[in-house]
Structures are given as structure tokens and as C-alpha cells.
Design an enzyme around this catalytic site. Structure first.
Site, PDB file in Angstrom:
ATOM      1  N   SER A  46     -11.883  -1.658   1.968  1.00 31.54           N
ATOM      2  CA  SER A  46     -11.116  -1.985   3.169  1.00 31.54           C
ATOM      3  C   SER A  46     -10.590  -0.697   3.786  1.00 31.54           C
ATOM      4  CB  SER A  46      -9.953  -2.915   2.833  1.00 31.54           C
ATOM      5  OG  SER A  46     -10.429  -4.150   2.374  1.00 31.54           O
ATOM      6  N   GLU A  74      -6.057   2.665   5.478  1.00 25.35           N
ATOM      7  CA  GLU A  74      -5.781   2.414   4.069  1.00 25.35           C
ATOM      8  C   GLU A  74      -6.476   3.482   3.229  1.00 25.35           C
ATOM      9  OE1 GLU A  74      -6.851  -1.154   0.977  1.00 25.35           O
ATOM     10  OE2 GLU A  74      -5.671  -1.688   2.740  1.00 25.35           O
ATOM     11  N   ARG A 132       0.820  -1.220   0.000  1.00 23.98           N
ATOM     12  CA  ARG A 132       0.000   0.000   0.000  1.00 23.98           C
ATOM     13  C   ARG A 132       0.855   1.272   0.000  1.00 23.98           C
ATOM     14  NH1 ARG A 132      -2.214  -3.728  -1.306  1.00 23.98           N
ATOM     15  NH2 ARG A 132      -4.112  -4.689  -0.506  1.00 23.98           N
TER      16      ARG A 132
END
Length: 306
Positions: free
Chosen positions: A226, A296, A176
Site C-alpha cells: 500500500s 505510507e 502508521r
């Protein structure tokens, strides 16, 4: 310089029909939340996109990139300055085992193009809702695959509007993470390299991943996907589930009972509800397991003022 003046200047470099003043961002986000953008711009070409980025830099106008709105929460007070979206830059082009895709193309459409042409390696992205630009910025991944496995290079704009091509190594892709997010670059296009595969095996893998996603994720509600990164050695959803937080939330926002890693907008939620639910989850997991859940999703914009 006023918003009206910004709009007048931008109308000289972008189709005026693609410039919207005081535009609600709820329409453009997967959470269906958020306030208004002072100016919302949709360039139709990479040249227009470059001109807008240069204009914002030269005139010191705040500039925010909004991709497919799948990984972003916009606060209720909206966003000052210019919000730019590359959704009209959505070309996907096949060249043997290579695929070229512009920033605004949906990553799942690129995955489908690969699968339809018997190319393997991109199946993992068949259900990811974001754009190529967003996927590049966060090295998107799912089901054991990620962007860094298949990327060749990526063309970006710097904040100054300079166009540069970054190799796979220069992209610094990690879980990420990327140089794109770190330097706040604007993605224009990417090149991916895949391999010829067995059509039946590709189709079966896509069908399996699609089933897993649809059966386990709350796709019937607006959400940012998410919300949290995976903590080393743990799964965010499991920590949230074990904290007894499913079905709980603030206002119209709620931790999904289907997948604890998702926070959904059950209807009539505000961005403040959503953010306070995120904070409640972080606080509770910290209390229970002494683990900090890292976001995230990206939270942008200003709070609503009375």
C-alpha cells in the site's frame, strides 16, 4: 574517510562475509528497484548490530536501516554510507501467551507461530510482508488489527547506539506512526502478549484473511504494498480508482488494475518511473478531490546522476 576504510573497520566487528561493497539493493527490496549501497552490512547478533550503529555515529557515516524492503522505495542512484539489515536477527520464541521476536523476523512468521500454538490476536498480520522492526516502526495493521493491540514492549537502539526498552505507552503508537520512526530508532526485538483461542476459529480467520489478500492484491508483481496512508474519512484506493488511474503509470510502473492502492513494477521499471507514478497519482487525486495523499512508503537514496 573512504568506503574501503569503512569496510576495513567494520570487518573488525562483523563477519567480513556479511559486508558487501557497492551492493545492489534491488535484491533486497520488494519493488525490485533501486541503486547500490556504498556498504551493505548484515550483523548476525545484537552485539554486532549495536557495534555497527555506534561506529556509524562516532565516525559520522550515514546509516540507513533496510528491513524486509517491503515498505521502501530506493532511488536509482542508491544510498551513500552504510545500509544495515537485521534480517539475520530473526529469532522467534514462545513463552506461554507471550511471543518474543527479533527485529529481522518476518511479521507473518510471528503470526504463524502464534496461530500454530492456538494463540489469538495476531491473525491480522498473517499476510503482512514486512519484518518485526518495520512493523513496529509503522504500527503495521490490517483487517481491523494493529501492532499496538498486542505489543508489550520493544528494545531499540538510539542513533548513538544506546540500548533502551520502550513500554507500549512510550512507543506512542498511532495510525502508521511511532516514536521509533520519529526518533529514527533501530528495533532489536519486541515482546507481544496474546490470548489462548480456539484453534479452529484461528485457522478459519487466517484462511479467510489469506484469501482476501491473495484475491484482492497484485501479489504476482513486485510492489511496495500500500503506497498511501488512508486519508481521514476516505480510502486511498477508492480515490485513485475513481480518478481513472488504474492501468496508468510511467515507464514500467503502473497503478494496479487489481488494487488501486498498489503501484506495481511490471518489469524493467526504474525507481524514477515508480516515484513519478506516485507523484502522478497524488497530483491527479488532488485535482479531482482536493485531497492530499500522504505516503505510507518511505523513499530513500539519491537520484541517478549522469
Amino acid at each position: 574517510m573512504t568506503i574501503k576504510r569503512w569496510a576495513e573497520d567494520l570487518a573488525k566487528i562483523v563477519n567480513p562475509g556479511n559486508i558487501k561493497i557497492n551492493e545492489s539493493l534491488k535484491t533486497y527490496t520488494m519493488t525490485k528497484l533501486g541503486g547500490n549501497a556504498d556498504i551493505f552490512v548484515l550483523p548476525e547478533t545484537e552485539e554486532e548490530a549495536t557495534a555497527v550503529v555506534k561506529y556509524a555515529y562516532q565516525h559520522e557515516v550515514p546509516l540507513l536501516m533496510l528491513g524486509n524492503g517491503s515498505n521502501m522505495v530506493v532511488r536509482d542512484g542508491g544510498v551513500r554510507g552504510i545500509v544495515i539489515s537485521f534480517t539475520k536477527l530473526d529469532e522467534i520464541r514462545l513463552d506461554g501467551e507471550k511471543i518474543y521476536a527479533q527485529s529481522g523476523a518476518l511479521i507473518k512468521e510471528v503470526s504463524r507461530t502464534a496461530a500454530a500454538n492456538s494463540l489469538t490476536g495476531f491473525e491480522f498480520a498473517c499476510g503482512i510482508p514486512g519484518s518485526v522492526g518495520g512493523a513496529m516502526a509503522m504500527n503495521a495493521g490490517a483487517y481491523g488489527g494493529e501492532i499496538k493491540d498486542i505489543i508489550v514492549d520493544c528494545t531499540v537502539l538510539t542513533k548513538e547506539g544506546e540500548r533502551i526498552v520502550l513500554s507500549k505507552e512510550e512507543l506512542e503508537l498511532d495510525y502508521r506512526k511511532s516514536i521509533i520512526a520519529k526518533k529514527e530508532y533501530f528495533v532489536l526485538s519486541s515482546n507481544f502478549l496474546l490470548k489462548k483461542g480456539n484453534q479452529q476459529e484461528i485457522d478459519e480467520k487466517v484462511a479467510d484473511l489469506t484469501y482476501k489478500r491473495e484475491s484482492k492484491q497484485p501479489l504476482e508483481y513486485p510492489s511496495a504494498g500500500s503506497v498511501f496512508k488512508r486519508p481521514p474519512g476516505y480510502f486511498a484506493g477508492k480515490l485513485i480508482q475513481d480518478s481513472g488511474l488504474q492501468g496508468k503509470g510511467v515507464g514500467g510502473a503502473e497503478v494496479s488494475t487489481k488494487h488501486a492502492g498498489f503501484i506495481i513494477n511490471k518489469g524493467q521499471a526504474t525507481a524514477t518511473d515508480y516515484i513519478q507514478t506516485i507523484e502522478m497519482v497524488q497530483r491527479t487525486v488532488k485535482e479531482n478531490f482536493d485531497i492530499e495523499l500522504e505516503l505510507e512508503v518511505k523513499i530513500v537514496g539519491e537520484d541517478l546522476t549522469n
